[in-house]
Design a protein around this motif. Structure first.
Motif, PDB file in Angstrom:
ATOM      1  N   ASP A 125      13.877  13.113  12.833  1.00  0.00           N
ATOM      2  CA  ASP A 125      14.428  13.836  11.694  1.00  0.00           C
ATOM      3  C   ASP A 125      15.930  13.947  11.923  1.00  0.00           C
ATOM      4  O   ASP A 125      16.386  14.757  12.742  1.00  0.00           O
ATOM      5  CB  ASP A 125      13.794  15.226  11.583  1.00  0.00           C
ATOM      6  CG  ASP A 125      14.338  16.017  10.405  1.00  0.00           C
ATOM      7  OD1 ASP A 125      15.063  15.423   9.597  1.00  0.00           O
ATOM      8  OD2 ASP A 125      14.050  17.222  10.312  1.00  0.00           O
ATOM      9  N   ASN A 126      16.676  13.139  11.220  1.00  0.00           N
ATOM     10  CA  ASN A 126      18.137  13.090  11.412  1.00  0.00           C
ATOM     11  C   ASN A 126      18.442  12.759  12.873  1.00  0.00           C
ATOM     12  O   ASN A 126      18.046  11.720  13.371  1.00  0.00           O
ATOM     13  CB  ASN A 126      18.784  14.413  10.987  1.00  0.00           C
ATOM     14  CG  ASN A 126      18.564  14.679   9.501  1.00  0.00           C
ATOM     15  OD1 ASN A 126      18.575  13.749   8.690  1.00  0.00           O
ATOM     16  ND2 ASN A 126      18.372  15.939   9.125  1.00  0.00           N
ATOM     17  N   ALA A 127      19.108  13.689  13.569  1.00  0.00           N
ATOM     18  CA  ALA A 127      19.492  13.407  14.965  1.00  0.00           C
ATOM     19  C   ALA A 127      18.435  13.855  15.960  1.00  0.00           C
ATOM     20  O   ALA A 127      18.606  13.676  17.163  1.00  0.00           O
ATOM     21  CB  ALA A 127      20.823  14.093  15.286  1.00  0.00           C
ATOM     22  N   ASP A 128      17.355  14.444  15.505  1.00  0.00           N
ATOM     23  CA  ASP A 128      16.328  14.956  16.401  1.00  0.00           C
ATOM     24  C   ASP A 128      15.203  13.932  16.577  1.00  0.00           C
ATOM     25  O   ASP A 128      14.905  13.136  15.688  1.00  0.00           O
ATOM     26  CB  ASP A 128      15.724  16.261  15.862  1.00  0.00           C
ATOM     27  CG  ASP A 128      16.747  17.371  15.794  1.00  0.00           C
ATOM     28  OD1 ASP A 128      17.626  17.402  16.675  1.00  0.00           O
ATOM     29  OD2 ASP A 128      16.673  18.196  14.872  1.00  0.00           O
ATOM     30  N   ALA A 129      14.567  13.993  17.723  1.00  0.00           N
ATOM     31  CA  ALA A 129      13.404  13.144  17.995  1.00  0.00           C
ATOM     32  C   ALA A 129      12.436  13.922  18.862  1.00  0.00           C
ATOM     33  O   ALA A 129      12.852  14.677  19.747  1.00  0.00           O
ATOM     34  CB  ALA A 129      13.823  11.850  18.684  1.00  0.00           C
ATOM     35  N   LEU A 130      11.150  13.752  18.599  1.00  0.00           N
ATOM     36  CA  LEU A 130      10.114  14.448  19.362  1.00  0.00           C
ATOM     37  C   LEU A 130       9.021  13.462  19.717  1.00  0.00           C
ATOM     38  O   LEU A 130       8.560  12.691  18.865  1.00  0.00           O
ATOM     39  CB  LEU A 130       9.556  15.618  18.552  1.00  0.00           C
ATOM     40  CG  LEU A 130       8.491  16.473  19.247  1.00  0.00           C
ATOM     41  CD1 LEU A 130       8.681  17.956  18.887  1.00  0.00           C
ATOM     42  CD2 LEU A 130       7.077  16.041  18.859  1.00  0.00           C
ATOM     43  N   VAL A 131       8.636  13.469  20.982  1.00  0.00           N
ATOM     44  CA  VAL A 131       7.558  12.599  21.459  1.00  0.00           C
ATOM     45  C   VAL A 131       6.320  13.451  21.718  1.00  0.00           C
ATOM     46  O   VAL A 131       6.397  14.488  22.393  1.00  0.00           O
ATOM     47  CB  VAL A 131       7.960  11.860  22.746  1.00  0.00           C
ATOM     48  CG1 VAL A 131       6.782  11.060  23.294  1.00  0.00           C
ATOM     49  CG2 VAL A 131       9.145  10.932  22.486  1.00  0.00           C
ATOM     50  N   ASP A 140      20.844   9.015  20.662  1.00  0.00           N
ATOM     51  CA  ASP A 140      22.001   8.676  19.857  1.00  0.00           C
ATOM     52  C   ASP A 140      21.524   8.511  18.412  1.00  0.00           C
ATOM     53  O   ASP A 140      20.407   8.053  18.155  1.00  0.00           O
ATOM     54  CB  ASP A 140      22.607   7.370  20.376  1.00  0.00           C
ATOM     55  CG  ASP A 140      23.824   6.953  19.577  1.00  0.00           C
ATOM     56  OD1 ASP A 140      23.623   6.200  18.610  1.00  0.00           O
ATOM     57  OD2 ASP A 140      24.941   7.388  19.909  1.00  0.00           O
ATOM     58  N   ALA A 141      22.355   8.892  17.461  1.00  0.00           N
ATOM     59  CA  ALA A 141      21.936   8.854  16.057  1.00  0.00           C
ATOM     60  C   ALA A 141      21.516   7.460  15.612  1.00  0.00           C
ATOM     61  O   ALA A 141      20.712   7.305  14.689  1.00  0.00           O
ATOM     62  CB  ALA A 141      23.069   9.370  15.175  1.00  0.00           C
ATOM     63  N   HIS A 142      22.053   6.438  16.247  1.00  0.00           N
ATOM     64  CA  HIS A 142      21.754   5.064  15.843  1.00  0.00           C
ATOM     65  C   HIS A 142      20.756   4.383  16.784  1.00  0.00           C
ATOM     66  O   HIS A 142      20.541   3.171  16.672  1.00  0.00           O
ATOM     67  CB  HIS A 142      23.050   4.253  15.785  1.00  0.00           C
ATOM     68  CG  HIS A 142      24.039   4.797  14.796  1.00  0.00           C
ATOM     69  ND1 HIS A 142      24.019   4.456  13.465  1.00  0.00           N
ATOM     70  CD2 HIS A 142      25.053   5.693  14.952  1.00  0.00           C
ATOM     71  CE1 HIS A 142      24.996   5.092  12.840  1.00  0.00           C
ATOM     72  NE2 HIS A 142      25.636   5.847  13.709  1.00  0.00           N
ATOM     73  N   ALA A 143      20.168   5.142  17.693  1.00  0.00           N
ATOM     74  CA  ALA A 143      19.198   4.559  18.628  1.00  0.00           C
ATOM     75  C   ALA A 143      17.930   4.151  17.884  1.00  0.00           C
ATOM     76  O   ALA A 143      17.427   4.878  17.020  1.00  0.00           O
ATOM     77  CB  ALA A 143      18.876   5.557  19.732  1.00  0.00           C
TER      78      ALA A 143
END
Length: 610
Positions: free
Chosen positions: A260-266, A287-290
């Motif tokens: 979600d935007n710049a956030d990531a959850l595994v 990173d935002a573009h990862a």
């Protein structure tokens, strides 16, 4: 002067690890390569083939270094170790970078225990985890001790057999007192084995045995014992309610990603013996573009490098970057074959989709809170940077404080805030060795000298330098910190956290002036949090070193000076510093003091070596 063009030409065509640094010599990225020549050069390409992250990072690279390895596997292991040690800015990492807890079984002990562990130690114990939170581990431990009478004491056997009466846990039915040989060791070991299987989610053998025991007890008319076993089975059933999804197959981890935007959850589902045995989720800092594959690869490296158990199969929502290399590395860690699959259909695909749904729900629930907190912290750091007139962004702040009572048990504390958040894994305590009496200036100088010396010695716990140092106090404390820096030939900015007449945070003192931070600003609130935290941490440590019944002072260590004379000295001179500087004739004039005791006090303060 580092010549990047020439360095790029000299790169070997061999596997290895490369380290990118910025103008301040800070490590900003660590990577591995099958071919160092091709991989490192790609960061400096200007064409469309270079990705956004590489182009953006390349603007800050002033020099780089590399280490050649014999194989890609060696490079993989070294890369992971360096990322964990240095936490480079452009490497994707687990959020907070905290030490996730484990369950520890001390199988090397004659009567093993099952304990909470913050880190995976290098001992002969068995570890299970890591788990997302300490609360989750404690919940499991509480249930284990209800199901099996496993000891919690710290006794060492056989040395402590039959020493003392059974403890309270024995009397409330949660320990069978094997320490007093009221319970046979063979059965105790069986309980440990069952508890271990239970932690792994393998409850079927435990349930089968308990049912047999219950039937046998009922047949022998041991109804109280049968009822006890029945209650245990009910507890197992309640705890296993969430483990009844039959997934087919043996052990595997199911891993999905939500963004979600710049956030990531595994999200991870742990499948053991074909049944869902639990789940955990972890926030990431990408990173935002990862790409998704990069994030999943970063997670696999960091999570499984600390994991106590690696199943033979990982089912992922999508393929991670370097899939084959990671699978080979996991197989190396597990000492058996580990496969990474991206299921396309059937039950396994359904499981990864379910994990992804859970990840999306969790991110929606906590993502807004995380984003708001992150934005507040960024704004606070930006305000502090502007107030101090810095150009570079502040990332790591270390704060120091000193605590003592009448010069006794002087201690120092160092706390760390990274990106505006407390990083408790990097907090450090110091018991002062070279300070006599309540001398905060000397205390600051000693703490900072010891901290920076350990950095110079490549001590793992002090492997990173701060962008700025905060000291709790004003000009005197700042001068003491600068003296330590000058002695070591280091240049790190130092600020004083000053207080008003009501002992509340007033602001920052830098280069002889107070930085303009409005009381309602996020920057001022962050400074207040840091000052309160470093003071709390120092005071907490100091309290641990004091007795509960008597507040001591440095005077307690002077031969021939008892309680009456100590009390008289403090009443007359008011503080330890005045006593330390007093002459023998002045000391002799104090009630109850004679010439011999006065000389003893004077000699103690003037000949003491540390």
């Amino acid at each position: 002067m580092f010549d990047i063009k020439q360095a790029l030409k000299d790169l070997p065509r061999k596997p290895g690890v490369y380290i990118m640094r910025d103008e301040s010599d800070a490590i900003i990225y660590v990577g591995k390569a099958v071919n160092l020549h091709n991989r490192v050069r790609s960061y400096f390409q200007t064409g469309a083939s270079a990705n956004y992250k590489a182009r953006h990072m390349a603007k800050y690279i002033t020099h780089f270094s590399y280490t050649v390895t014999d194989s890609e596997m060696e490079a993989f292991i070294l890369e992971n170790a360096l990322i964990k040690r240095h936490c480079p800015k452009y490497n994707i990492r687990l959020k907070d970078d905290k030490a996730y807890p484990y369950i520890r079984i001390t199988i090397h002990e004659r009567l093993p225990r099952i304990l909470f562990a913050r880190q995976r130690g290098k001992d002969r114990a068995k570890y299970f985890g890591p788990f997302r939170s300490g609360e989750r581990v404690r919940e499991i431990l509480n249930m284990l001790h209800k199901l099996w009478p496993i000891r919690r004491c710290t006794k060492i056997f056989p040395r402590d057999f039959n020493k003392g009466r059974p403890c309270l846990n024995h009397h409330i039915g949660q320990c069978r007192a094997p320490c007093n040989k009221l319970f046979d060791e063979e059965t105790y070991r069986q309980y440990i084995t069952e508890a271990e299987r239970f932690i792994q989610g393998k409850t079927t053998p435990v349930v089968s045995r308990l049912k047999q025991e219950m039937a046998a007890a009922a047949e022998e008319m041991q109804f109280e014992r049968a009822a006890e076993i029945r209650d245990t089975l009910a507890m197992l059933g309640e705890l296993s309610e969430k483990q009844k999804i039959d997934t087919g197959g043996d052990d595997r981890d199911v891993i999905a990603l939500a963004r979600d935007n710049a956030d990531a959850l595994v999200e991870i589902f742990f499948v053991r013996d074909g049944k869902m045995a639990g789940s955990e989720h972890f926030m990431m800092e990408p990173d935002a573009h990862a790409a998704d594959g990069e994030i999943l690869a970063a997670f696999l490296k960091q999570f499984y490098s600390e994991a106590a158990y690696i199943p033979k199969e990982l089912s992922l929502i999508s393929a991670p970057a370097e899939k084959d290399a990671i699978a080979a590395w996991l197989s190396h860690l597990a000492e058996r074959q580990v496969q990474i699959h991206v299921p396309q259909k059937g039950e396994k695909r359904d499981m990864v989709k379910l994990a992804q749904t859970n990840a999306q729900l969790t991110l929606a629930q906590f993502g807004a809170h995380v984003r708001n907190e992150l934005e507040r912290n960024r704004r606070a750091l930006h305000e502090i940077t502007d107030a101090l007139g810095f150009e570079a962004r502040l990332t790591r702040i270390e704060a120091l404080d000193i605590s003592n009572t009448q010069g006794f048990e002087s201690v120092g504390s160092m706390i760390v805030f990274e990106d505006g958040k407390a990083k408790r894994s990097d907090y450090r305590k110091f018991k002062l060795k070279g300070v006599v009496g309540p001398d905060d200036y000397a205390g600051i100088e000693e703490v900072l000298t010891r901290r920076l010396t350990r950095y110079r010695q490549n001590h793992t716990a002090f492997s990173k330098l701060p962008d700025i140092i905060f000291v709790d106090g004003g000009k005197g404390q700042i001068s003491a910190a600068k003296k330590a820096l000058a002695t070591l030939g280091m240049d790190i900015p130092v600020c004083g956290m000053v207080k008003d007449e009501r002992h509340r945070t007033r602001g920052l003192l830098f280069e002889g002036k107070e930085a303009p931070l409005p009381r309602t600003s996020e920057g001022f609130k962050l400074v207040t949090r840091i000052q309160d935290e470093v003071h709390r941490f120092a005071l907490e440590y100091h309290r641990k070193l004091r007795t509960d019944t008597q507040v001591r002072s440095v005077l307690d260590d002077i031969p021939g000076v008892g309680p009456t004379r100590r009390k008289a000295l403090l009443a007359h001179f008011k503080n330890i510093e005045a006593i330390r500087t007093a002459e023998i004739k002045d000391l002799s004039q104090v009630d109850s003091m004679n010439k011999a005791s006065a000389e003893a006090v004077h000699r103690f303060f003037h000949t003491q070596t540390n």
